[in-house]
Design a protein around this motif. Structure first.
Motif, mmCIF file in Angstrom:
data_model
loop_
_atom_site.group_PDB
_atom_site.id
_atom_site.type_symbol
_atom_site.label_atom_id
_atom_site.label_comp_id
_atom_site.label_asym_id
_atom_site.label_seq_id
_atom_site.Cartn_x
_atom_site.Cartn_y
_atom_site.Cartn_z
ATOM 1 N N ILE A 125 28.555 13.703 11.948
ATOM 2 C CA ILE A 125 28.836 12.433 11.269
ATOM 3 C C ILE A 125 30.263 12.442 10.730
ATOM 4 N N ASP A 126 30.667 13.545 10.105
ATOM 5 C CA ASP A 126 32.034 13.655 9.591
ATOM 6 C C ASP A 126 33.043 13.621 10.731
ATOM 7 N N GLU A 127 32.747 14.335 11.809
ATOM 8 C CA GLU A 127 33.637 14.345 12.973
ATOM 9 C C GLU A 127 33.835 12.942 13.533
ATOM 10 N N GLN A 128 32.734 12.245 13.718
ATOM 11 C CA GLN A 128 32.800 10.914 14.317
ATOM 12 C C GLN A 128 33.585 9.952 13.418
ATOM 13 N N ARG A 129 33.344 10.041 12.129
ATOM 14 C CA ARG A 129 34.035 9.171 11.185
ATOM 15 C C ARG A 129 35.539 9.451 11.149
ATOM 16 N N THR A 130 35.899 10.719 11.251
ATOM 17 C CA THR A 130 37.298 11.121 11.112
ATOM 18 C C THR A 130 38.097 10.956 12.394
ATOM 19 N N HIS A 131 37.505 11.339 13.519
ATOM 20 C CA HIS A 131 38.282 11.421 14.757
ATOM 21 C C HIS A 131 37.982 10.301 15.756
ATOM 22 N N ARG A 132 36.885 9.582 15.544
ATOM 23 C CA ARG A 132 36.539 8.523 16.492
ATOM 24 C C ARG A 132 36.203 7.265 15.689
ATOM 25 N N THR A 133 35.099 6.638 16.002
ATOM 26 C CA THR A 133 34.645 5.476 15.236
ATOM 27 C C THR A 133 33.143 5.574 15.038
ATOM 28 N N LEU A 134 32.717 5.406 13.800
ATOM 29 C CA LEU A 134 31.293 5.429 13.481
ATOM 30 C C LEU A 134 30.921 4.048 12.954
ATOM 31 N N HIS A 135 30.187 3.292 13.742
ATOM 32 C CA HIS A 135 29.884 1.909 13.389
ATOM 33 C C HIS A 135 28.692 1.798 12.440
ATOM 34 N N ASP A 136 27.643 2.558 12.718
ATOM 35 C CA ASP A 136 26.435 2.456 11.900
ATOM 36 C C ASP A 136 26.155 3.809 11.256
ATOM 37 N N GLU A 137 26.921 4.113 10.219
ATOM 38 C CA GLU A 137 26.768 5.412 9.565
ATOM 39 C C GLU A 137 25.408 5.540 8.891
ATOM 40 N N ALA A 138 24.901 4.441 8.389
ATOM 41 C CA ALA A 138 23.590 4.491 7.736
ATOM 42 C C ALA A 138 22.518 4.939 8.722
ATOM 43 N N ALA A 139 22.589 4.446 9.965
ATOM 44 C CA ALA A 139 21.606 4.846 10.976
ATOM 45 C C ALA A 139 21.763 6.318 11.332
ATOM 46 N N ALA A 140 23.015 6.785 11.423
ATOM 47 C CA ALA A 140 23.260 8.195 11.739
ATOM 48 C C ALA A 140 22.721 9.096 10.632
ATOM 49 N N LEU A 141 22.961 8.712 9.373
ATOM 50 C CA LEU A 141 22.464 9.502 8.248
ATOM 51 C C LEU A 141 20.941 9.464 8.179
ATOM 52 N N GLY A 142 20.367 8.300 8.444
ATOM 53 C CA GLY A 142 18.915 8.189 8.417
ATOM 54 C C GLY A 142 18.265 9.065 9.467
ATOM 55 N N ALA A 143 18.844 9.071 10.681
ATOM 56 C CA ALA A 143 18.291 9.910 11.749
ATOM 57 C C ALA A 143 18.393 11.385 11.378
ATOM 58 N N LEU A 144 19.529 11.798 10.800
ATOM 59 C CA LEU A 144 19.703 13.196 10.410
ATOM 60 C C LEU A 144 18.665 13.599 9.364
ATOM 61 N N LYS A 145 18.483 12.781 8.345
ATOM 62 C CA LYS A 145 17.532 13.125 7.283
ATOM 63 C C LYS A 145 16.105 13.229 7.845
ATOM 64 N N ASN A 146 15.765 12.344 8.769
ATOM 65 C CA ASN A 146 14.436 12.418 9.394
ATOM 66 C C ASN A 146 14.276 13.705 10.192
ATOM 67 N N GLN A 147 15.324 14.079 10.919
ATOM 68 C CA GLN A 147 15.261 15.305 11.711
ATOM 69 C C GLN A 147 15.121 16.533 10.814
ATOM 70 N N LEU A 148 15.859 16.533 9.709
ATOM 71 C CA LEU A 148 15.783 17.668 8.791
ATOM 72 C C LEU A 148 14.380 17.804 8.206
ATOM 73 N N SER A 149 13.757 16.685 7.904
ATOM 74 C CA SER A 149 12.408 16.727 7.323
ATOM 75 C C SER A 149 11.366 17.190 8.332
ATOM 76 N N ALA A 150 11.609 16.887 9.605
ATOM 77 C CA ALA A 150 10.609 17.194 10.638
ATOM 78 C C ALA A 150 10.717 18.616 11.188
ATOM 79 N N ALA A 151 11.899 19.212 11.112
ATOM 80 C CA ALA A 151 12.122 20.517 11.736
ATOM 81 C C ALA A 151 11.513 21.651 10.906
ATOM 82 N N ALA A 152 10.933 22.615 11.597
ATOM 83 C CA ALA A 152 10.419 23.809 10.922
ATOM 84 C C ALA A 152 11.549 24.786 10.625
ATOM 85 N N VAL A 153 12.547 24.820 11.505
ATOM 86 C CA VAL A 153 13.711 25.685 11.350
ATOM 87 C C VAL A 153 14.944 24.877 11.720
ATOM 88 N N ILE A 154 16.014 25.039 10.939
ATOM 89 C CA ILE A 154 17.292 24.411 11.260
ATOM 90 C C ILE A 154 18.295 25.539 11.447
#
Length: 375
Positions: A125-154
Motif C-alpha cells: 500500500i505504501d509502495e503504490q501510494r508513493t511510487h505509482r497511483t492508489l485510487h481506492d486506498e480504503a479498499a486496499a486497507l480493508g482487504a489487508l485487514k481482512n486477510q490478516l484476520s483470516a490468516a493463521a500465520v503471516i
C-alpha cells in the motif's frame, strides 16, 4: 493435502524471470517436496515454465493491462473468481502471496474452514501510494485487514515488513506474525572453479535504478583494472548503462535477460558477486530480503554488497564478503580490487558463503513458516 498457492498480483508472472517469480516457484517446489498437491491460482502465468513444474495445475484469471480504478476493481474481481474456483476444487490449505486488493485467502478460509498462510514481501500500500497511483486506498486497507484476520500465520520477508503488518493489525491481534527471509535452492545453484585469468565479478538482476548498477559501472571505471565485469539481466536502464560503459571506456559483458534456469550457468567461473544497492532517502525503504545474495552464496561467491537494510544480517563482513558504503563507487571499486587481488581470501569466503546458503534453503524457509501451525 491440496494447497492453493495464490498470487493475484498482475505484476508477477508466476513463471517469469524476476525475483518475485523465482520466489513463487521455489515455495511451490518446497510444498511439492513435502508431498502436497499444489494448484496455482494467479492473474499472470508467464511463459518460462521450468521443466520440473510443468505438471503443476495452473488456474489463471488474466487482468487487462492499464491503470486506474478499473484495474484495481479487476484485481478484486480476480481474487473473488479464483477463490471461488479454489473452494470448488476442494483445497485443504491456502498459501497466498499478499497482493493489493486481494481477499482470496479470506474468502477460501471462510467458505471451507481450511488454514491459511499469508506471505508478505513488501508494504504494498505504501509502495503504490508513493511510487505509482492508489485510487481506492480504503479498499486496499480493508482487504489487508481482512486477510490478516483470516490468516493463521503471516510470514513477512523482513523485520521492517513485519513491523508494517503489525501496525495494520487489530488490537490484541492473535495471529502469528513471523519473519521468514528469502532462501535459495542449493540443489539448483552450486559452487564452481574460477575461470583462468582475471577474476570475473558478476551482478544478477533487473536493470532498474534501485539495484545500483550505475554505481557498479562507475566503480569499474575507478578500479585498478584487475577484474572483469559481467552483468546478467536487462531492464529499463539497460540502454543507458551500456552507454555509460562506453562513455567511461570500460569493458562490460552484458548477457541480456535470462530465465531463472539460465542463471546457474552464468555464475559458473565467476569469482566475486556484487549487490551495489544505492542509498535511499528513507531507511524504511530498505525492507527487502535480497534474493540475489542468497543465490550468490549458494554459488560459493564472496559478495561485495552495500551496507543497507537487511544486507548486514546476511553478509558477515570479512567472512562471507565485504560490506561497503552505499552510493559510493570509489568504496565499491576499492573493495572489489581488494578481493580480486587476494585469491586466498576469496577461497575462504567461498566456503563460508556456501555453508551459509546450505542453512537457508527454501525448504527450511517453508519449515519455519509452518512451524507451530496445523499444517
Amino acid at each position: 493435502m491440496h494447497v492453493a498457492y495464490i498470487c493475484i498480483d498482475p505484476g508477477i508472472p508466476v513463471f517469469g524471470s524476476k525475483g518475485a517469480s523465482v520466489h513463487v516457484q521455489e515455495i511451490v517446489r518446497s510444498w511439492l517436496a513435502r508431498g502436497a498437491d499444489v494448484t496455482i491460482y494467479c492473474t499472470r502465468t508467464g511463459d518460462a515454465v521450468p521443466a520440473d513444474l510443468r505438471g503443476v495445475r495452473v488456474v489463471s484469471h488474466p487482468i487487462a493491462r492499464g491503470s486506474g480504478p478499473d484495474r484495481e476493481r479487476s484485481q478484486r474481481e480476480a481474487a473473488a473468481t479464483l477463490a471461488a474456483q479454489a473452494v470448488q476444487d476442494g483445497v485443504t490449505a491456502v498459501y497466498e502471496r499478499y497482493s493489493l486488493f486481494s481477499d482470496a485467502l479470506t474468502r477460501i478460509t471462510s467458505a471451507s474452514s481450511v488454514p491459511g498462510i499469508l506471505e508478505v514481501n513488501a508494504p504494498l500500500i505504501d509502495e503504490q501510494r508513493t511510487h505509482r497511483t492508489l485510487h481506492d486506498e480504503a479498499a486496499a486497507l480493508g482487504a489487508l485487514k481482512n486477510q490478516l484476520s483470516a490468516a493463521a500465520v503471516i510470514a513477512c520477508v523482513s523485520d521492517p515488513v513485519a513491523a508494517w503488518i503489525a501496525g495494520h493489525a487489530a488490537p490484541n491481534f492473535p495471529t502469528k506474525i513471523i519473519t521468514a527471509p528469502n532462501g535459495v535452492n542449493v540443489n539448483r545453484i552450486g559452487p564452481s572453479p574460477e575461470d583462468n585469468g582475471a577474476p570475473t565479478v558478476v551482478f544478477v538482476g533487473t536493470l532498474k535504478p534501485w539495484h545500483g548498477v550505475r554505481d557498479l559501472i562507475e566503480a569499474k571505471a575507478l578500479s585498478d583494472g584487475s577484474w572483469n565485469l559481467r552483468i546478467v539481466g536487462d531492464g529499463p536502464e539497460g540502454a543507458g548503462l551500456r552507454e555509460l560503459a562506453a562513455v567511461k571506456g570500460v569493458d562490460v559483458e552484458f548477457t541480456g535477460a535470462s530465465t531463472p534456469a539460465e542463471v546457474p550457468a552464468l555464475l559458473v567461473g565467476c569469482a566475486i558477486a556484487v549487490a551495489p544497492y544505492p542509498r535511499t532517502e528513507r531507511e524504511e525503504e530498505q525492507y527487502f530480503s535480497p534474493l540475489k545474495i542468497y543465490e550468490y552464496c549458494a554459488a560459493g561467491l564472496p559478495v561485495v554488497a552495500s551496507e543497507v537494510g537487511q544486507v548486514p544480517a546476511i553478509i558477515d563482513h570479512q567472512v562471507t564478503g565485504l560490506l561497503v558504503e552505499p552510493s559510493n563507487p570509489a568504496a565499491l571499486a576499492a573493495a572489489l580490487d581488494e578481493l580480486a587481488g587476494t585469491p586466498l581470501a576469496r577461497r575462504t569466503m567461498s566456503v563460508a558463503a556456501r555453508r551459509f546458503a546450505e542453512n537457508h534453503s527454501w525448504d527450511a524457509v517453508l519449515d519455519a513458516i509452518l512451524e507451530g501451525s496445523d499444517l
